[in-house]
Design a protein around this motif. Structure first.
Motif, PDB file in Angstrom:
ATOM      1  N   GLY A  51      -7.343   5.257  -8.999  1.00 58.18           N
ATOM      2  CA  GLY A  51      -7.922   4.101  -9.893  1.00 58.18           C
ATOM      3  C   GLY A  51      -6.474   3.174 -10.067  1.00 58.18           C
ATOM      4  O   GLY A  51      -6.493   1.903 -10.159  1.00 58.18           O
ATOM      5  N   MET A  52      -5.412   3.834 -10.490  1.00 53.97           N
ATOM      6  CA  MET A  52      -4.170   3.328 -10.985  1.00 53.97           C
ATOM      7  C   MET A  52      -3.543   2.655  -9.810  1.00 53.97           C
ATOM      8  O   MET A  52      -3.178   1.587  -9.884  1.00 53.97           O
ATOM      9  N   ALA A  53      -3.599   3.201  -8.748  1.00 57.51           N
ATOM     10  CA  ALA A  53      -3.014   2.760  -7.457  1.00 57.51           C
ATOM     11  C   ALA A  53      -3.693   1.392  -6.906  1.00 57.51           C
ATOM     12  O   ALA A  53      -3.182   0.481  -6.737  1.00 57.51           O
ATOM     13  N   ARG A  54      -5.086   1.704  -7.029  1.00 60.01           N
ATOM     14  CA  ARG A  54      -5.970   0.398  -6.861  1.00 60.01           C
ATOM     15  C   ARG A  54      -5.417  -0.912  -7.652  1.00 60.01           C
ATOM     16  O   ARG A  54      -5.469  -2.142  -7.291  1.00 60.01           O
ATOM     17  N   ALA A  55      -5.553  -0.574  -9.157  1.00 59.33           N
ATOM     18  CA  ALA A  55      -4.837  -1.627  -9.815  1.00 59.33           C
ATOM     19  C   ALA A  55      -3.595  -2.126  -9.438  1.00 59.33           C
ATOM     20  O   ALA A  55      -3.460  -3.392  -9.513  1.00 59.33           O
ATOM     21  N   LEU A  56      -2.620  -1.546  -9.133  1.00 57.16           N
ATOM     22  CA  LEU A  56      -1.319  -2.089  -8.889  1.00 57.16           C
ATOM     23  C   LEU A  56      -1.500  -2.814  -7.351  1.00 57.16           C
ATOM     24  O   LEU A  56      -0.698  -3.726  -7.228  1.00 57.16           O
ATOM     25  N   LEU A  57      -2.311  -2.510  -6.549  1.00 56.70           N
ATOM     26  CA  LEU A  57      -2.479  -3.242  -5.193  1.00 56.70           C
ATOM     27  C   LEU A  57      -3.069  -4.598  -5.381  1.00 56.70           C
ATOM     28  O   LEU A  57      -3.184  -5.351  -4.598  1.00 56.70           O
ATOM     29  N   THR A  58      -3.463  -5.125  -6.554  1.00 60.96           N
ATOM     30  CA  THR A  58      -3.666  -6.305  -7.088  1.00 60.96           C
ATOM     31  C   THR A  58      -2.626  -7.127  -7.302  1.00 60.96           C
ATOM     32  O   THR A  58      -2.669  -8.324  -7.595  1.00 60.96           O
ATOM     33  N   SER A  59      -1.432  -6.654  -7.196  1.00 59.23           N
ATOM     34  CA  SER A  59      -0.010  -7.169  -7.540  1.00 59.23           C
ATOM     35  C   SER A  59      -0.369  -7.996  -8.940  1.00 59.23           C
ATOM     36  O   SER A  59       0.042  -9.069  -9.054  1.00 59.23           O
ATOM     37  N   LEU A  93       0.646  -1.119  -0.119  1.00 60.73           N
ATOM     38  CA  LEU A  93      -0.104   0.035  -0.096  1.00 60.73           C
ATOM     39  C   LEU A  93       0.631   1.188  -0.062  1.00 60.73           C
ATOM     40  O   LEU A  93       0.569   2.195  -0.854  1.00 60.73           O
ATOM     41  N   GLU A  94       1.635   1.295   0.802  1.00 58.44           N
ATOM     42  CA  GLU A  94       2.633   2.546   0.925  1.00 58.44           C
ATOM     43  C   GLU A  94       3.457   2.860  -0.348  1.00 58.44           C
ATOM     44  O   GLU A  94       3.517   3.932  -0.652  1.00 58.44           O
ATOM     45  N   HIS A  95       3.886   1.606  -0.956  1.00 59.75           N
ATOM     46  CA  HIS A  95       4.444   1.786  -2.316  1.00 59.75           C
ATOM     47  C   HIS A  95       3.715   2.395  -3.292  1.00 59.75           C
ATOM     48  O   HIS A  95       4.140   3.294  -4.289  1.00 59.75           O
ATOM     49  N   ALA A  96       2.481   2.026  -3.604  1.00 65.40           N
ATOM     50  CA  ALA A  96       1.553   2.325  -4.440  1.00 65.40           C
ATOM     51  C   ALA A  96       1.088   3.842  -4.268  1.00 65.40           C
ATOM     52  O   ALA A  96       1.108   4.861  -5.224  1.00 65.40           O
ATOM     53  N   VAL A  97       0.818   4.161  -2.992  1.00 63.27           N
ATOM     54  CA  VAL A  97       0.350   5.376  -2.578  1.00 63.27           C
ATOM     55  C   VAL A  97       1.619   6.527  -2.830  1.00 63.27           C
ATOM     56  O   VAL A  97       1.331   7.598  -3.443  1.00 63.27           O
ATOM     57  N   ALA A  98       2.687   5.978  -2.803  1.00 61.32           N
ATOM     58  CA  ALA A  98       3.877   7.138  -2.911  1.00 61.32           C
ATOM     59  C   ALA A  98       4.253   7.136  -4.477  1.00 61.32           C
ATOM     60  O   ALA A  98       4.277   8.484  -4.862  1.00 61.32           O
ATOM     61  N   LEU A  99       4.110   5.983  -5.313  1.00 61.84           N
ATOM     62  CA  LEU A  99       4.340   6.039  -6.590  1.00 61.84           C
ATOM     63  C   LEU A  99       3.356   7.144  -7.394  1.00 61.84           C
ATOM     64  O   LEU A  99       3.622   7.662  -8.217  1.00 61.84           O
ATOM     65  N   LEU A 100       2.112   6.830  -6.815  1.00 64.47           N
ATOM     66  CA  LEU A 100       1.065   8.098  -7.288  1.00 64.47           C
ATOM     67  C   LEU A 100       0.704   9.182  -6.809  1.00 64.47           C
ATOM     68  O   LEU A 100      -0.177  10.116  -7.312  1.00 64.47           O
ATOM     69  N   GLY A 101       1.561   9.642  -5.685  1.00 63.56           N
ATOM     70  CA  GLY A 101       1.561  10.647  -5.081  1.00 63.56           C
ATOM     71  C   GLY A 101       0.168  11.174  -4.500  1.00 63.56           C
ATOM     72  O   GLY A 101      -0.270  12.249  -4.595  1.00 63.56           O
ATOM     73  N   ILE A 102      -0.378  10.052  -3.948  1.00 64.98           N
ATOM     74  CA  ILE A 102      -1.845  10.340  -3.268  1.00 64.98           C
ATOM     75  C   ILE A 102      -1.825  10.249  -1.946  1.00 64.98           C
ATOM     76  O   ILE A 102      -2.700  10.165  -1.339  1.00 64.98           O
ATOM     77  N   GLU A 103      -0.621  10.589  -1.144  1.00 70.47           N
ATOM     78  CA  GLU A 103      -0.582  10.607   0.288  1.00 70.47           C
ATOM     79  C   GLU A 103      -1.624  11.424   0.855  1.00 70.47           C
ATOM     80  O   GLU A 103      -2.323  11.245   1.868  1.00 70.47           O
ATOM     81  N   ALA A 104      -1.722  12.503   0.573  1.00 75.74           N
ATOM     82  CA  ALA A 104      -2.866  13.579   0.944  1.00 75.74           C
ATOM     83  C   ALA A 104      -4.382  13.225   0.628  1.00 75.74           C
ATOM     84  O   ALA A 104      -4.945  14.109   0.990  1.00 75.74           O
ATOM     85  N   LEU A 105      -4.413  12.367  -0.356  1.00 80.65           N
ATOM     86  CA  LEU A 105      -5.945  12.164  -0.423  1.00 80.65           C
ATOM     87  C   LEU A 105      -6.610  10.829   0.155  1.00 80.65           C
ATOM     88  O   LEU A 105      -7.718  10.489   0.112  1.00 80.65           O
TER      89      LEU A 105
END
Length: 396
Positions: free
Chosen positions: A181-189, A152-164
């Motif tokens: 949406g992109m972060a959620r897709a990544l979190l399906t590994s 989760l932390e990696h996907a959040v950092a990659l997409l810059g959505i920490e503040a959201l």
């Protein structure tokens, strides 16, 4: 006349819905006696609809971004849906980095919910009653902890959505929704990420906001991406490999730089024709506020870039911004000059112009000049010329 230097040879993730979870257990690829290399994507599909037929046979890289490029109705989204297992009528074979997801000849058909993929659509359909964090956790919980390749932390950092993370979806801009949406897709590994024109619903400002995050995904993740687009600007900025589709068939497929320089494709005959080059930041001139980019075959100076030496920057040289001379012209405002050898001269999209393909020490170049100038310069394959580059467009 100076000697020519070359004279001596010098969006929403599918996995966020119950029918599209990532999972393990795909069937091994290959047939006895003819194993398929683990790295790579084999996609062979035939789909017949009234008035349209998709018929493709592709071997694609197992990493990096492959752009599916073509006009509306060329078959880009249909091909993407075939890879996802969402086209029941699709016949053929699909192998993703050693795992066979479809092979009609052997009776293999892995359903969508068992294919380890993430799918990002044009518009992100987030769960409206869940915060951004809970939207992300929804997809993450569907993957066993031992199978999670993206945290989760990696996907959040990659997409810059920490503040959201604590916001509700109705408080997000269009670009922010797509990043979630992109972060959620990544979190399906996923083993492959499918993106169907993820920027199409965004205005120019939002597109420019999200493109750097797509570049970051490209640079930091070892997941192959199939990226559907009809925008040449997106393709040349993001892709490593390109598949050009037309009327359901593959018109060309190959490494981006070489494919974009081909003269036998329709894209070469437009005002937008040009080449894409990956350069390395080699020097900064603080006095003149310029940066030098080196690449095989030469170097160009561009406006000063606030990046460190050694950084890779991609740029584009449009054919319309290249003029030709049979000797090195001194005393000109055009400062970027490259020695090149003519390889091919063909007619352009108007009878007054031709396109000239050249080799600049291993780097392809295109020039769009008048037919009259081409005849006066006696352009022919093997002719040594100087390419005068009037403008360089940085990508990113």
């Amino acid at each position: 006349m100076a000697e020519h230097p070359l004279a001596s040879g010098a969006s929403t993730a599918i996995a966020a819905s119950p029918v599209a979870t990532a999972a393990t257990g795909a069937t091994p690829a290959g047939t006895p006696g003819s194993p398929l290399p683990a790295a790579g994507i084999e996609a062979r599909f035939a789909v017949d609809y009234a008035g349209f037929r998709l018929d493709v046979d592709l071997r694609l890289p197992g990493r990096g971004v492959t752009a599916l490029f073509g006009h509306s109705g060329s078959g880009k989204t249909t091909l993407l849906r075939c890879v996802a297992g969402l086209e029941p009528a699709a016949r053929g074979r699909l192998v993703v980095n050693g795992e066979c997801w479809q092979d009609d000849a052997r009776g293999i058909q892995v359903p969508t919910h068992r294919r380890e993929l993430g799918y990002v659509f044009q518009e992100a359909s987030l769960f409206p009653h869940l915060s951004v964090r809970r939207n992300l956790e929804f997809g993450l919980r569907r993957i066993p902890a031992a199978a999670r390749r993206v945290q989760l932390e990696h996907a959040v950092a990659l997409l810059g959505i920490e503040a959201l993370l604590e916001r509700m979806p109705d408080r997000l801009s269009g670009g922010e929704r797509q990043r979630v949406g992109m972060a959620r897709a990544l979190l399906t590994s996923p083993r492959i990420l499918l993106m169907d024109e993820p920027l199409a619903a965004l205005d120019h400002r939002r597109k420019q906001e999200i493109l750097p995050y797509l570049e970051r995904l490209h640079d930091e993740l070892d997941i192959p991406v199939l990226y559907v687009s009809h925008s040449p600007d997106e393709v040349v900025r993001l892709a490593d490999h390109v598949v050009m589709l037309g009327e359901g068939k593959v018109m060309a497929a190959g490494e981006l730089h070489a494919t974009m320089a081909r003269l036998d494709l329709p894209t070469a005959f437009t005002e937008d024709a040009g080449v894409v080059i990956d350069g390395t930041v080699a020097a900064h001139d603080d006095h003149y506020h310029l940066t030098r980019l080196d690449f095989p075959g030469g170097a160009v100076w561009v406006q000063r870039q606030a990046v460190e030496l050694g950084r890779r920057l991609r740029f584009r040289i449009h054919a319309r911004d290249v003029s030709l001379a049979d000797h090195r012209v001194e005393g000109s405002s055009i400062q970027n000059l490259l020695p090149a050898i003519v390889e091919e001269v063909v007619g352009a999209d108007t009878p007054a112009h031709v396109l000239v393909k050249m080799d600049a020490g291993g780097t392809p170049l295109l020039a769009r000049i008048t037919r009259r100038a081409a005849e006066q310069l006696v352009l022919r394959p093997g002719r040594r010329m100087w390419a005068q580059i009037k403008s360089v467009a940085l990508l990113g």
